[in-house]
Scaffold this active site. Structure first.
Site, short mmCIF file in Angstrom:
data_model
loop_
_atom_site.label_atom_id
_atom_site.label_comp_id
_atom_site.label_asym_id
_atom_site.label_seq_id
_atom_site.Cartn_x
_atom_site.Cartn_y
_atom_site.Cartn_z
N ASP A 171 0.85 -1.17 0.00
CA ASP A 171 0.00 0.00 0.00
C ASP A 171 0.90 1.23 0.00
OD1 ASP A 171 -2.55 1.41 0.36
OD2 ASP A 171 -1.77 1.89 2.34
N GLU B 29 -4.11 15.39 5.80
CA GLU B 29 -4.23 16.09 4.52
C GLU B 29 -5.21 17.24 4.62
OE1 GLU B 29 -4.42 12.88 4.93
OE2 GLU B 29 -3.10 11.82 3.53
N SER C 4 -15.62 14.83 -0.42
CA SER C 4 -16.08 15.41 0.83
C SER C 4 -16.42 16.86 0.55
CB SER C 4 -15.00 15.30 1.92
OG SER C 4 -13.85 16.05 1.54
N ASP D 218 -6.99 -2.19 4.26
CA ASP D 218 -5.98 -3.18 3.85
C ASP D 218 -6.22 -4.54 4.50
OD1 ASP D 218 -4.51 -1.35 2.30
OD2 ASP D 218 -3.49 -0.60 4.09
#
Length: 674
Positions: A303, A344, A377, A516
């Site tokens: 990932d 972020e 979003s 994951d």
């Protein structure tokens, strides 16, 4: 903690090893190892023969000598396993002390009262309050707050790490220390199933089960033992036919020397040492099978976020489309990120504030959280304005459905940002695209060199990311992976793993997020980051305490080293039989068949010394090889053919030639002593 090796010179430790070696003489313990069971039975038989001969007034020295040597053979084999297990005793003691001393501030169901309870009473689903300078009482997820945590008690790394609710870095482990801020942790493991409990069980070897190849080798050794037993039994009527009368103790010595006692005695130690090496590399293997599988990995899926990159992408720029003012995009980006708890989202707010934006969400604003299905979003404001930020294709669909036009200029901006290795997020207001936010990914230090070394080992690396293909390609090139899959969903990760497995490849998966977990569970080797979510750590069969994706390089090396060590010592053990055959067989029949003197190529002094020398060598070679079993045979990246050639040359030829001078030297020493 796990980077420190306990001192093996401590007298109490040596005493403990000796005691454990004698405890393993019980029939129940010996029955787990067929080879040592035969040696133990031979010890008892020769002892009874010696007593019988002694009571009858017959010579019994040879019987008792062989009995003593066989006893030491079993003790040396038991000692090898005891030494391997003893390496974890100091760690286990410290871990157990940590677990038993933990206290918890348990929050009642109604949330109105906090009471102190022993950590051992906590159950899955309980919530606890942890304050600065307190130890986290149980494995769990932070559900409220953020804090810096010292994980050195588990990882050995003193640098504090940030753990925060609502992110992929929300998982915490029992025994780690909160350095700042109050946090609320929801317990995710019942007593006995925590990471700390697993560590204690693993370092003590209490739950170590034989791996598939170890079981297969055990079956092979048992079959070889049975074959040699039949061979030795057939020698009895043959001896009667030629007029020889070999001592039954000598026949027992011959059997013990011919069966693979060396590898039979060292096999448990090799397996335990493999798990111990993984532990010292700060990797918790939930079973010996996981370590063994690591040595056979063909494909590694990684990932991107948190594994190849540092995980916290940072907003670095706003890029407007033609006709949109910079302030409009900046304010819209800030508003869509106010309710975004991720690093972020916070970096977008920080960048907008630094550039002068001071807008706030008005009362009555509806915040739209990000979801994997919409990949967007944003907010719905009371004045009717609808703002969204998200992936390129998601915003394209959003604008089009609102009757707007998605400008080609946006694609050019996205392409430019992506080619530079950044991740673009598109911002739109209803039917109009405002521009993009550029998020920068930071590649972890030294990752490219580690992937290059994995390539030398024959392991293919594949990066899996939800980013668009251009961004993924740029990051893949910078990181040095062999291939990449962009815009991947959790379902696609599973499909990739299953496809690789269907083609006969062994697949490893590395990840840290809840999304994951299915792939980690499906993979042959699932390596979860300790900094990740509890779901990921539960799904994987290994946990990397350092959360370092390059750690798989060490894991693969440890796995390959385990397999090579087992194969090398098996080769050495079987090659040893040749010299022992030349030593003992002439001693059995030389008096009746003088022609067999041609087999006495070592020119041993007499039959009794020949038997004793071969049996002593057979016993001493086990402790001599314990360092190889514990440390492992050195592994260097090479093809299977090169490794086989090296194995046969060093351990095959070495195992064939070494016993000849060693047995001759022992014969000379016995001649002088007797």
């Amino acid at each position: 903690m796990f980077n420190q090796t306990p001192k093996m010179t401590d007298s109490l430790e040596v005493g403990s090893i000796v005691r454990q070696s004698f405890k393993r003489l019980s029939p129940q313990s010996l029955a787990r190892n067929p080879v040592m069971m035969v040696v133990g039975t031979g010890t008892l038989v020769t002892a009874l023969l010696g007593i019988t001969h002694l009571t009858q007034g017959e010579p019994a020295a040879l019987d008792f000598a062989i009995c003593a040597i066989l006893l030491f053979t079993v003790l040396f084999a038991n000692g090898a396993e005891s030494v391997a297990e003893a390496r974890g005793k100091a760690q286990a003691g410290a871990l157990r002390a940590t677990r038993e001393s933990l206290k918890a501030r348990k929050i009642d169901i109604d949330g109105d009262r906090v009471r102190e309870v022993p950590a051992t009473t906590l159950r899955k689903g309980d919530r606890v309050l942890v304050k600065p300078n307190e130890l986290i009482p149980a494995d769990g997820e932070i559900v409220n707050g953020a804090a810096t945590i010292n994980e050195s008690a588990v990882t050995g790394e003193s640098a504090p790490v940030l753990r925060e609710a609502g992110t992929d870095n929300s998982g915490v482990s029992a025994g780690t220390k909160v350095l700042s801020d109050d946090i609320v942790v929801e317990v995710t493991a019942d007593p006995g199933n925590s990471l700390l409990d697993r560590m204690i069980a693993l370092v003590e070897g209490a739950k170590r089960q034989k791996t598939p190849s170890e079981l297969a080798l055990s079956v092979l050794l048992a079959a070889m033992t049975l074959i040699f037993l039949i061979v030795v039994v057939t020698l009895v009527p043959f001896a009667g036919f030629v007029g020889a009368d070999p001592s039954f103790s000598v026949l027992v010595a011959l059997l013990v020397c011919l069966i693979p006692t060396t590898i039979g005695g060292l096999l448990p130690a090799i397996g335990i040492a493999g798990m111990d090496r993984a532990m010292r590399a700060n990797v918790i293997a939930k079973s010996g099978k996981a370590v063994e599988v690591a040595g056979s990995i063909d494909t590694l899926l990684l990932d991107k976020t948190g594994t190849i990159t540092l995980g916290d992408r940072k907003a670095i720029a706003f890029e407007t489309v033609q006709g949109v003012a910079a302030g409009t995009l900046r304010d819209a980006a800030l508003l869509t990120s106010l309710a975004d708890p991720t690093p972020e989202g916070k970096s977008v707010v920080a960048l907008a504030r630094n550039q002068g934006s001071d807008v706030e969400a008005s009362e009555g604003t509806d915040f739209i959280e990000f979801s994997a299905s919409t990949r967007m979003s944003g907010i719905d404001m009371p004045d009717g304005r609808v703002l969204r930020k998200g992936a390129t294709d998601a915003i394209r669909k959003f604008v089009t459905e609102n009757g707007g036009h998605y400008p080609d200029e946006t694609d050019r901006l996205v392409e430019r940002v992506a080619k530079n290795g950044a991740t673009p997020l598109v911002v739109a207001e209803a039917d109009r695209v405002l521009g993009i936010i550029a998020l920068s990914d930071v590649i972890k230090t030294g990752i490219k060199e580690r992937f290059a070394k994995l390539r030398e080992m024959g392991v293919k690396t594949v990066m899996i990311t939800g980013d668009n293909p251009l961004t993924a390609a740029a990051i893949a090139a910078e990181a040095g992976v062999d291939d990449f899959v962009a815009e991947a969903t959790p379902e696609q990760k599973l499909d990739i793993i299953r496809k690789e497995q269907a083609e006969g490849r062994m697949v490893a998966m590395m990840g840290d997020g809840t999304n994951d977990a299915p792939a980690l569970a499906q993979a042959d080797l699932g390596l979860a980051m300790n900094s990740g979510t509890q779901a990921a750590r539960e799904a994987g069969n290994m946990v990397d305490l350092d959360s370092d994706p390059g750690k798989l390089l060490e894991v693969v090396e440890i796995g390959k080293q385990l397999l090579i060590t087992r194969g090398s010592l098996t080769t050495f053990s079987l090659a040893n039989d040749v010299a022992k055959y030349f030593a003992i067989l002439p001693a059995l029949f030389l008096s009746s068949l003088p022609a067999l003197g041609v087999l006495n190529i070592l020119n041993l002094s007499n039959p009794m010394n020949a038997v004793l020398a071969a049996t002593i060598f057979n016993a001493l070679i086990i402790p001599a090889l314990i360092p190889f079993a514990l440390k492992g045979v050195r592994y260097t990246p090479a093809s299977a053919t090169q490794l086989l050639r090296r194995n046969l040359l060093i351990f095959g030829l070495g195992g064939l030639l070494l016993p000849f001078p060693a047995i001759k030297a022992l014969d000379l020493m016995l001649t002088v002593a007797l």
